[in-house]
Design a protein around this motif. Structure first.
Motif, mmCIF file in Angstrom:
data_model
loop_
_atom_site.group_PDB
_atom_site.id
_atom_site.type_symbol
_atom_site.label_atom_id
_atom_site.label_comp_id
_atom_site.label_asym_id
_atom_site.label_seq_id
_atom_site.Cartn_x
_atom_site.Cartn_y
_atom_site.Cartn_z
ATOM 1 N N ARG A 1 50.594 95.727 60.539
ATOM 2 C CA ARG A 1 49.176 95.681 60.867
ATOM 3 C C ARG A 1 48.906 94.630 61.936
ATOM 4 N N GLU B 1 46.766 105.982 63.563
ATOM 5 C CA GLU B 1 46.748 105.799 62.106
ATOM 6 C C GLU B 1 46.879 107.145 61.389
ATOM 7 N N SER C 1 51.394 102.310 60.383
ATOM 8 C CA SER C 1 51.960 101.018 60.000
ATOM 9 C C SER C 1 53.291 101.206 59.292
ATOM 10 N N ASP D 1 50.172 97.246 51.418
ATOM 11 C CA ASP D 1 51.263 98.001 52.020
ATOM 12 C C ASP D 1 52.547 97.962 51.205
#
Length: 209
Positions: A29, A92, A119, A199
């Protein structure tokens, strides 16, 4: 906030232009994936005439209705222009469940040059091999290197002082917008905690959100 051209990454993407693979831009990120994609889109618009750019940003609510892979596929196909070089950009991409089904279908038509960002937590190398078997090339974007940090501050005279500052501020350029050390640290802490809690782990399990 000031931006700089990340020449190494941009040149790599330029060299991949019109190659058959799906170009996958990955990184943590706030590492600059979306800005890099925008810079490349601008490069295409500035240097080539007979092109059609299809851009989807899943952080923008304007594209909320495309977070279903059939809708995503139909949207792109509707915007294809015959007789032009068609470039597809999806920022994204992981925010669309089963996005790989739409992307692989579009890839199979051999009429789009495809670029996506996501990501690390969602597009790990092992996942990429499963999602896009033999169809992708990865461009991994890191936070600013020390060389890029020097370029950002446009000052290469006192290298030792710049390096000392770099060891404190780090390579997350978003933190440079803050005027106090506390605010910069809070920004970096927020990014770190988001990476860890959203994440990497949630309730002790590896997840994707």
């Amino acid at each position: 906030m000031k931006t700089i051209e990340r020449t190494e990454y941009l040149n790599r993407i330029k060299n991949l232009k019109d190659t058959p693979d799906i170009k996958v831009i990955t990184g943590i990120r706030r590492s600059g994936k979306s800005i890099l994609m925008q810079e490349y889109i601008q490069y295409l618009k500035d240097n080539f005439n007979n092109i059609n750019v299809i851009f989807i940003d899943f952080m923008d609510l304007s594209f909320e209705h495309l977070k279903e892979y059939h809708a995503l596929h139909a949207y792109v196909e509707k915007r294809y222009v015959e007789g032009k070089s068609n470039y597809l950009f999806i920022d994204e991409v992981q925010m669309c469940p089963n996005f790989e089904l739409a992307v692989n279908s579009l890839y199979s038509k051999r009429k789009y040059d495809i670029y996506i960002t996501g990501s690390n937590a969602f597009l790990l190398s092992a996942d990429l091999a499963t999602l896009f078997t033999g169809r992708y090339i990865e461009i991994h974007v890191y936070p600013f290197s020390f060389k890029e940090y020097c370029n950002y501050y446009d000052n290469n005279h006192d290298i030792e002082k710049l390096f000392e500052d770099y060891t404190i501020k780090g390579g997350l350029a978003g933190s440079y917008a803050y005027n106090t050390e506390k605010d910069r640290k809070d920004y970096i802490k927020e990014v770190y905690e988001t990476i860890v809690t959203r994440d990497l782990a949630y309730d002790g399990k590896m997840v994707r959100v």
